[in-house]
Design an enzyme around this catalytic site. Structure first.
Site, PDB file in Angstrom:
ATOM      1  N   GLU A  28       7.669  -4.918 -40.836  1.00 28.18           N
ATOM      2  CA  GLU A  28       9.033  -4.673 -41.299  1.00 28.18           C
ATOM      3  C   GLU A  28       9.856  -5.923 -41.575  1.00 28.18           C
ATOM      4  OE1 GLU A  28      10.501  -1.810 -42.119  1.00 28.18           O
ATOM      5  OE2 GLU A  28       8.551  -0.837 -41.853  1.00 28.18           O
ATOM      6  N   SER A  32      19.596  53.198  -8.256  1.00 28.89           N
ATOM      7  CA  SER A  32      19.145  53.295  -6.862  1.00 28.89           C
ATOM      8  C   SER A  32      18.883  51.942  -6.188  1.00 28.89           C
ATOM      9  CB  SER A  32      17.862  54.130  -6.794  1.00 28.89           C
ATOM     10  OG  SER A  32      18.124  55.409  -7.286  1.00 28.89           O
TER      11      SER A  32
END
Lengths: 782, 164
Positions: free
Chosen positions: A209, A482
């Site tokens: 780069e 329940s």
């Protein structure tokens, strides 16, 4: 322009004035001749001065932008959320299947030889050799271990450190990454320090780069000229001349527009950046800023995260070919993405390797070897999984942290999520729901908890577990039916002088009258009355009428107090229908209550986070285990002994055939079968499952035909330890005739063994009916 | 031998606490929790907590060792964390709950200390010595909390358990 005109006007006036006095014309002419160039010069000078001032001001502005960003916090760092770490020791109950799951989950790589690198393993039969990753936990760093594990009958029987040949007492694996809590821009990164980056990686990056990085001043005219020539020669843009500094400036401060203005700004800012800051700092910032792909909404930034995301390794652990792939991605993170485009990534990698070989960073032989390797990334990204659990994590963290801090401070959040339990919970729902109904709108939710400490192991918020929308586990508040009955009977059993399991309850027609309101008449599920029944039988068969009578008898306020003692702190109205579960709760609420049952009366608030570290890995917060005992342990043991029988002989008796270990639990069904619930526990796991429709229309499912099937399929996979109610002084078992609640002789066919607080057992003995071998009462259920 | 030393340490500690209690006679309303905790339970001997070295739960002993070092350095939070890891391995390990109760006392978390001691007792039905110790923690905490009922109940329990 306006400045120029204004300057010109006084000159014109002076000129006219001169013409009015004829004699002095030559002088004036000379004067005029002298003044014209002077005026032009002053215009130019003024213009230049103004431009210079404007330029300097602009430079100051750019400089200010740079320094503000660099002196402050450069990035908002998302919180990283981790699952619980797997801990292995001799005696640990774990199947080979689970070990394989965990290794896969952590992206460990299977190899054929003894593992040499972290995150590798080999397996033959029931033996694993594993080299673990080192990892920083809230209590310090866990080093890498190289271990051999032997598993027999789902138990770790040997755990040896391979290199020392000594037994390894306790090995903690690294914690699996779950997700991030992101800022609005969704950028994610793992910050690197330059010291953490291998020299080879830096050399490779600069080679590809920016070869003159350490010699230029931010802009490299030679590179620009070279790129210009190449591009002119090619007739298109094939090469860029940007330095690393320019790339960083573009990414941090500017747009991606290809305009002259942007390019000029980029150049000036690069020069300014290099003027202010050290090359090493700029390079470190570049390594952390560079964009390297996308994982759904999450943007992968920086080589630190990229290494983990693509290869499951830190930068230090990457091989050269893997480094080359990452460096190759700088040119185009999407096009050279090794997950999406492995061929492109490979081509680019080979170019990088070739450049390395050309610069003698690697030999020809190394180049040939490395370029022959396939592009191998970790199999799957995990970001965004388990949204329902993450909702719970956020809920807990929001008590101590601002949401901005959660998404910007780089916190490391260690959660209680057990990936294996989570996976199996999801699978139980995904696979069972289609068996329950063809209607794809039928939904389900589940919460799984460790009974002893309230750690939440798994949460599923719907039939599509990865869907990030409505989270039913937390937010769907539905009637619990329940599931309330154990709470009613626990309230009653706290007073053994009035209630025991053998107390006879009235199951006959009952009408509740309230002035100025309609009468209320509760019915049993089978629409029949059963006369006098024991409390035990009423619980096993989930009869409604005895529950309502008992609730009213012990006082609904007392039932609500019990609910609070069990961990439910929200407001509840004391209507008689409360005894039938006409109270809306979410699965998490129910889990909070049933954790207390599973822990024999010791409530531990549900906890989804263990600890939080800051971005420097310093401990910020630890969430301690908490317990609170507000219910009588003996009464709780008695209820739990009955809940075991619910799962053996009662409404959940199908579980006895399905599971190889003893569990306890309770079914729940709301009015018109709108909600199907099951809450139950083994010795090591507690789970609540709900099924129903979002629009609350009736299903065809009861608690046992719906939610319980999902629960059973889940527990087949994750429960190892049977539930035993605790032995405690003052409790004893007696045989009782369920027809009349009296003591019964051994061998009587309608007798069952029930648990009592000593002294509260029946004093009278029933006449023994028959003397058959089998238990008449229990056979009745079958 | 281990068991013998464990018994000795439990009983001597229980006797020490009982004698303190009898001298005090009644709840000292102005006692600070900190001072009480330090006076009564500060010298507890940790070696008594070890499991028999059967190999099966050597992991627990490793964590207990680490907790001991942290306690020596008064890093009570970190020690608490180690003990919680013990309980993730073996939730019914009553001595670890008991030690969490002791640590809570040191950190002046009195209610937490009571609850941890109660939890320890729920797993220690057959271990009278450990129960005595847990009740002594409860007594210490309840005295600092001015909870007379719990204090006298703890005293009674300690007395009755000494019989065994």
């Amino acid at each position: 322009m306006s400045a120029k005109n204004n300057k010109a006007s006084p000159a014109k006036k002076r000129s006219n004035k001169s013409r009015g006095k004829g004699k002095k014309r030559p002088v004036k002419k000379r004067s005029n001749n002298r003044k014209k160039p002077s005026s032009k010069r002053s215009i130019i000078i003024s213009f230049l001065a103004v431009s210079l001032i404007a330029f300097i001001a602009y430079l100051f502005y750019l400089d200010n932008r740079i320094t503000q960003r660099f002196e402050g916090r450069i990035w908002q760092l998302p919180a990283h959320v981790y699952a619980r770490p797997l801990e292995l020791f001799v005696g640990k109950k774990i199947s080979t299947k689970q070990v394989l799951f965990e290794l896969d989950y952590l992206n460990y790589q299977q190899v054929q030889q003894l593992p040499q690198k972290p995150a590798q393993y080999r397996q033959w039969n029931n033996i694993f050799e594993i080299k673990t990753r080192s990892f920083v936990f809230w209590d310090g760093e866990e080093n890498s271990h190289t271990i051999r594990i032997t598993i027999e009958d789902d138990v770790v029987t040997q755990l040896i450190d391979i290199y020392t040949a000594n037994s390894a007492d306790l090995v903690r694996f690294d914690a699996g990454y779950l997700t991030g809590i992101f800022p609005s821009h969704s950028q994610d990164r793992v910050l690197l320090r330059l010291d953490d980056v291998p020299d080879m990686f830096i050399k490779m990056l600069l080679l590809i780069e920016d070869r003159r990085y350490f010699t230029h001043w931010g802009v490299d005219p030679l590179s620009i000229a070279r790129a210009l020539l190449v591009n002119i020669y090619s007739g298109r843009t094939v090469q860029g001349g940007s330095t690393l500094t320019q790339q960083l400036v573009k990414n941090l401060f500017l747009t991606q527009d290809k305009t002259i203005v942007r390019k000029v700004n980029e150049a000036f800012m690069s020069l300014l950046l290099e003027l202010h800051y050290d090359k090493k700092l700029i390079l470190e910032t570049y390594l952390n800023e560079i964009y390297l792909g996308q994982d759904g909404r999450r943007a992968i930034h920086g080589f630190g995260l990229a290494g983990e995301y693509y290869f499951g390794k830190s930068l230090k652990q990457l091989s050269i070919d893997e480094m080359a792939i990452l460096i190759g991605m700088v040119k185009g993170a999407s096009y050279y993405n090794p997950k999406r485009n492995p061929e492109h990534a490979r081509e680019r990698r080979d170019i990088v390797l070739s450049a390395m070989q050309g610069s003698a960073l690697i030999t020809q032989r190394q180049y040939e070897k490395l370029s022959n390797r396939p592009v191998a990334t970790v199999k799957h990204a995990r970001s965004g999984l388990y949204p329902a659990f993450i909702d719970l994590v956020k809920l807990q963290l929001q008590q101590d942290y601002q949401s901005d801090d959660l998404s910007s401070e780089g916190l490391r959040v260690f959660t209680t999520l057990d990936p294996y339990v989570q996976y199996n919970t999801e699978q139980a729902i995904i696979k069972t729901l289609p068996q329950l109904s063809k209607n794809k709108d039928l939904q389900a939710a589940a919460v799984v908890v460790s009974p002893s400490n309230g750690d939440v192991l798994a949460v599923v918020g719907g039939r599509n577990p990865s869907y990030k929308g409505f989270n039913r586990a937390l937010n769907a508040e539905r009637q619990i039916g329940s599931l309330i009955k154990p709470v009613i009977y626990l309230t009653a059993l706290r007073d053994p002088s009035r209630y025991t399991l053998s107390t006879m309850l009235d199951d006959s027609e009952f009408i509740y009258k309230t002035p100025n309101q309609d009468d209320w008449q509760p019915l049993n599920y089978d629409k029949e009355y059963h006369g006098e029944v024991t409390l035990y039988e009423a619980l096993l068969k989930s009869y409604n009428v005895p529950a309502v009578r008992t609730g009213l008898d012990v006082g609904l306020d007392n039932v609500i107090t019990t609910l609070s003692a069990l961990g439910y702190k929200k407001s509840v109205s004391a209507y008689p229908s409360l005894s039938l579960g006409a109270v809306n709760m979410s699965p998490v609420d129910v889990a909070n209550i049933y954790q207390t049952f599973a822990a024999n009366g010791f409530h531990s608030p549900l906890r989804s986070v263990h600890a939080v570290l800051d971005n420097e890995r310093n401990p910020l917060e630890r969430y301690s285990l908490d317990v609170d005992n507000q219910v009588r342990p003996e009464a709780m043991a008695i209820v739990n002994s009955a809940l075991i029988d619910v799962a053996k002989y009662g409404t959940a008796k199908r579980l006895a055939d399905q599971l190889p270990l003893q569990v306890a639990g309770k079914t729940g069904t709301s009015d018109d079968l709108r909600d199907s619930w099951f809450a139950g526990f083994s010795g090591d796991t507690m789970a609540v499952v709900w099924t129903g429709y979002d629009d609350n229309h009736p299903t065809t499912l009861t608690g046992s035909s719906g939610a319980m099937k999902i629960w059973g399929n889940l527990f087949k996979e994750v429960a190892y330890k049977p539930y035993e109610f605790p032995q405690m002084p003052g409790l004893a078992k007696y045989r009782v005739d369920v027809n009349n609640g009296l003591l019964s002789e051994n061998g009587c066919e309608n007798a069952v063994e029930l648990l009592f607080i000593e002294g509260s057992q029946p004093q009278q003995t029933s006449d023994c009916e028959g003397g058959g071998e089998s238990n008449w009462f229990l056979n009745l259920f079958n | 031998m281990n068991t013998f030393f464990r018994l000795i340490s439990y009983f001597s500690f229980a006797l020490l606490l009982a004698s303190c209690a009898s001298i005090d006679g009644q709840i000292a309303g102005n006692n600070t929790a900190d001072g009480t905790a330090q006076d009564e339970v500060g010298s507890y001997k940790y070696d008594a907590w070890r499991l028999n070295t059967s190999g099966e739960y050597e992991a627990i002993n490793v964590l207990l060792d680490e907790a001991d070092v942290l306690i020596e350095n008064r890093a009570y939070n970190a020690a608490t964390d180690k003990l919680e890891r013990v309980l993730r391995i073996k939730p019914e390990y009553a001595p670890a709950w008991s030690r969490l109760s002791w640590l809570a006392l040191q950190m002046n978390s009195l209610k937490r200390s009571v609850q941890m001691a109660k939890r320890s007792n729920s797993f220690a039905a057959s271990d009278a010595e450990l129960q005595v110790l847990n009740w002594s923690f409860i007594r210490t905490a309840s005295r600092a909390l001015n909870d007379e009922d719990t204090y006298y109940r703890a005293n009674q329990k300690i007395e009755s358990l000494k019989v065994f």
